[in-house]
Write a protein that holds these residues in place. Sequence first.
Motif, short mmCIF file in Angstrom:
data_model
loop_
_atom_site.label_atom_id
_atom_site.label_comp_id
_atom_site.label_asym_id
_atom_site.label_seq_id
_atom_site.Cartn_x
_atom_site.Cartn_y
_atom_site.Cartn_z
N ARG A 83 0.83 -1.20 0.00
CA ARG A 83 0.00 0.00 0.00
C ARG A 83 0.87 1.26 0.00
O ARG A 83 0.58 2.23 -0.71
N ALA A 125 2.42 1.69 -3.44
CA ALA A 125 1.42 2.17 -4.40
C ALA A 125 1.17 3.67 -4.24
O ALA A 125 1.02 4.40 -5.22
N GLU A 126 1.15 4.13 -2.99
CA GLU A 126 0.95 5.55 -2.74
C GLU A 126 2.14 6.36 -3.25
O GLU A 126 1.97 7.42 -3.86
N HIS A 175 1.95 6.57 -7.00
CA HIS A 175 0.91 7.53 -7.40
C HIS A 175 1.46 8.96 -7.39
O HIS A 175 1.27 9.72 -8.35
N HIS A 176 2.15 9.32 -6.33
CA HIS A 176 2.68 10.69 -6.22
C HIS A 176 3.78 10.96 -7.25
O HIS A 176 3.81 12.03 -7.87
N ALA A 219 4.26 9.47 -10.15
CA ALA A 219 3.67 9.54 -11.49
C ALA A 219 2.96 10.87 -11.71
O ALA A 219 3.00 11.44 -12.81
N ALA A 220 2.31 11.39 -10.67
CA ALA A 220 1.63 12.68 -10.79
C ALA A 220 2.63 13.80 -11.07
O ALA A 220 2.37 14.70 -11.87
N VAL A 264 5.40 3.17 -11.31
CA VAL A 264 5.39 4.54 -11.83
C VAL A 264 5.26 4.52 -13.34
O VAL A 264 4.48 5.28 -13.93
N LYS A 303 1.75 3.87 -14.50
CA LYS A 303 0.83 4.98 -14.27
C LYS A 303 1.07 6.14 -15.23
O LYS A 303 0.13 6.86 -15.58
#
Length: 296
Positions: free
Chosen positions: A220, A223-224, A227-228, A230-231, A263, A266
């Motif tokens: 988890r 994954a977080e 996410h950051h 990739a953003a 990454v 995403k």
Amino acid sequence: MTPAVLGLHIGGSKTHAVRSDDSGEGTGVEITEASANLSSVGHQGADAVLRRIASSVGTGVEAVCAGAAGADTPASRAVLSALLTEHFPGAKIDVVHDTRIVLAAAGLDAGAVVVAGTGSVAWGRNADGREARSGGYGYLLGDEGGAYSVVRDAVRESLREYYAGLEPGTLVQSLMAATASVDALQLMDSFYAKPEPDHWAGLAPLVLELAAEGDPAALRIQAEAAHHLAALARQVLGELGLELPLVMAGSLLVNHNGLSSAVARKVALEDPSSIRILTQPPVHGAVELARQLILP
């Protein structure tokens, strides 16, 4: 004889220096030192590190390029430039953000990079020279997806389990063992007592290695982080209208395939293989940029 140049990669945790005396891949001197990051160690600390590096690499350096984490403002770059000028008198000096040397190390003049080391940042430049930046605000304001952030999330997980009345999971047990903490509350006290990012960032591999083994809590957190990161990359790519390439760098992305693959998926779901991971230390990009300072 080819003039000697010096490349510096000044990160949040260490400084990597390479002196090159030729125009190929060979290097004369390679040094790893403590961080000379002004925001981390201050003017006096940076000065001491740079003095030791200057002593080790010797005389005759004609150009120096330093890629420095946190070199965000003209003022911070001017301070570091002044220190370098003092220790390398007569040399041409250039100070850039460390993402710039990543692009150069990848052999690119245009493209985007996302870096996850102690902190995180994305930066890019298009063929017209226009630049864009996302993240890299330091651990108090950002750096999500970096090593410090990953470990902070693991500490939060320990507190979540504690207050939910759960037995510590594998991740939390490993974290407490690594920090000699008897429970989550002692771990929290330690986190507040010594909050320096580089102190905790070294535990990030523990979290990502457990993710590779399938630990649910570690997965988890990974994954977080993905996410950051990739953003950050998507924001830079979107602002510049860039097609790939995107270069991933920094110890977390270079050394942990689970995170870098997440990454890549995403950012470019259709063809994540088109995203590359930096295959040589970023300092070699600083060497190349230093060499360009003295090209005729």
